[in-house]
Write a protein that holds these residues in place. Sequence first.
Motif, short mmCIF file in Angstrom:
data_model
loop_
_atom_site.label_atom_id
_atom_site.label_comp_id
_atom_site.label_asym_id
_atom_site.label_seq_id
_atom_site.Cartn_x
_atom_site.Cartn_y
_atom_site.Cartn_z
N LEU A 193 8.57 12.45 14.98
CA LEU A 193 8.36 11.62 16.17
C LEU A 193 7.60 10.34 15.82
N LEU A 194 6.58 10.46 14.98
CA LEU A 194 5.82 9.28 14.56
C LEU A 194 6.70 8.32 13.76
N ARG A 195 7.54 8.87 12.89
CA ARG A 195 8.44 8.02 12.10
C ARG A 195 9.39 7.24 13.02
N TYR A 196 9.90 7.93 14.01
CA TYR A 196 10.82 7.27 14.95
C TYR A 196 10.09 6.15 15.70
N PHE A 197 8.86 6.44 16.13
CA PHE A 197 8.08 5.45 16.87
C PHE A 197 7.79 4.23 15.99
N VAL A 198 7.39 4.47 14.76
CA VAL A 198 7.07 3.37 13.83
C VAL A 198 8.31 2.54 13.54
N ASP A 199 9.44 3.21 13.31
CA ASP A 199 10.67 2.49 12.95
C ASP A 199 11.23 1.65 14.10
N THR A 200 10.91 2.03 15.32
CA THR A 200 11.44 1.29 16.48
C THR A 200 10.45 0.28 17.04
N GLN A 201 9.24 0.27 16.50
CA GLN A 201 8.22 -0.68 16.96
C GLN A 201 8.39 -2.04 16.25
N ILE A 202 8.04 -3.08 16.95
CA ILE A 202 7.92 -4.39 16.32
C ILE A 202 6.55 -4.45 15.65
N PRO A 203 6.50 -4.73 14.34
CA PRO A 203 5.20 -4.71 13.64
C PRO A 203 4.25 -5.78 14.16
N LYS A 204 3.04 -5.37 14.45
CA LYS A 204 2.01 -6.32 14.88
C LYS A 204 1.43 -7.06 13.68
N LEU A 255 -2.61 2.69 12.39
CA LEU A 255 -1.39 2.35 11.67
C LEU A 255 -0.14 2.52 12.54
N ILE A 256 -0.14 3.57 13.36
CA ILE A 256 1.00 3.78 14.27
C ILE A 256 1.07 2.62 15.26
N ILE A 258 -0.11 -0.49 14.84
CA ILE A 258 0.26 -1.73 14.15
C ILE A 258 1.71 -1.68 13.68
N ALA A 259 2.15 -0.49 13.27
CA ALA A 259 3.52 -0.27 12.77
C ALA A 259 3.89 -1.27 11.67
N PRO A 260 3.10 -1.36 10.61
CA PRO A 260 3.40 -2.34 9.55
C PRO A 260 4.67 -1.98 8.79
N ARG A 261 5.27 -2.99 8.19
CA ARG A 261 6.45 -2.76 7.37
C ARG A 261 6.08 -2.48 5.92
N ARG A 262 4.84 -2.74 5.59
CA ARG A 262 4.37 -2.47 4.23
C ARG A 262 2.92 -2.02 4.29
N ILE A 263 2.62 -0.93 3.56
CA ILE A 263 1.24 -0.41 3.47
C ILE A 263 0.88 -0.28 2.00
N ILE A 264 -0.24 -0.87 1.62
CA ILE A 264 -0.74 -0.75 0.25
C ILE A 264 -1.98 0.13 0.27
N LEU A 265 -1.93 1.24 -0.43
CA LEU A 265 -3.05 2.17 -0.49
C LEU A 265 -3.88 1.88 -1.73
N HIS A 266 -5.17 1.61 -1.53
CA HIS A 266 -6.09 1.33 -2.62
C HIS A 266 -7.04 2.51 -2.82
N ASN A 267 -7.37 2.77 -4.07
CA ASN A 267 -8.40 3.78 -4.38
C ASN A 267 -8.07 5.16 -3.83
N VAL A 268 -6.80 5.56 -3.90
CA VAL A 268 -6.43 6.87 -3.37
C VAL A 268 -6.15 7.90 -4.45
N LEU A 269 -6.16 7.48 -5.72
CA LEU A 269 -5.81 8.41 -6.79
C LEU A 269 -6.76 9.59 -6.87
N GLU A 270 -8.03 9.37 -6.47
CA GLU A 270 -9.02 10.45 -6.55
C GLU A 270 -9.07 11.28 -5.27
N ILE A 271 -8.36 10.84 -4.23
CA ILE A 271 -8.38 11.60 -2.97
C ILE A 271 -6.96 11.79 -2.45
#
Length: 307
Positions: A193-204, A255-256, A258-271
């Motif tokens: 459901l979240l994926r559908y919502f994100v894909d149909t949203q206009i990114p803020k 994030l839901i 904002i519905a961005p088209r690109r997300i960059i995750l920083h400092n997540v390798l340890e978590i």
Amino acid sequence: MNYEFEITTISDSLPIMEVQERFQWIRQQGYHISIHEDKRPDLGIDMLFLALAGSKPGLVFRDEDINHIFKHQLAELLAEHILNHWEARLIQKEIQRSCRNITAGEKSIIFNKASQFLRRSNDNESLNLLMNYGRKNRICHKAFEHINHNSRITVEGFINFRLPDYLTEVRFAVEMAVEELINEKEYNDFITLLRYFVDTQIPKIYEVNIMMGNEGDFYLWDGNGIEIEEKYMSYYLDDLLLNEINFDDILISILITIAPRRIILHNVLEIMTSTAVETIKKVFKEKITICNGCERCRPYAKDTRHH
């Protein structure tokens, strides 16, 4: 000394060689153990006839001691036989009884989960070994009691009438497996459901960078390096102060929204096992990029290490 015992169990589940090896030590003391098998394929059962014979008076062990040891080894054999060859059947039987309106595929998943719960119910491997040993020891004690007062055992009847606590454990494992499967299905439906919502949203905002903190907090900035969390964080501030929502929930909600088209995750390798990170990956999938270290995120990384 002559002692005889008879075992009735499911076909081809208790090989004679396996039984022979169990009593190797007693043979080394000079006693004779004979084992005969009567297969009943039409009934789906095997009958094993065990006989202990011999007498060695005056040695370290009396005949009574050898008889006691034989019974104890037999009880251990039966306990392992139940755990290794009957447990799967008991799980399947409980699934058929309590899970009638689910698919064959789901029953298979429940079976695997229930088996895991019984064998590996704890993250600590030593504790798992201890719990499994305790389960075997309880079954062994019941089997020894039965052997002391009877000359034969029908394993299925013994389980049904003498091991109610063990059957309760099996039922509980199946219930836990069903509950986990339901939770997983609900979670997957939620993700869909979240994926559908994100894909149909206009990114803020087209691009969102996320720096995960060690305390569950986070930093957000857009593609131009401008921090963005305060604008969206204020909406959840009251709930956060009242402990009605956590940082993970807030991050996913932002994030839901904002519905961005690109997300960059920083400092997540340890978590990487973070609930928020895992959910973000499942919702945004191909929109995710992992940063392995950049000038923009290093100051935040230092800050979170001293948070």
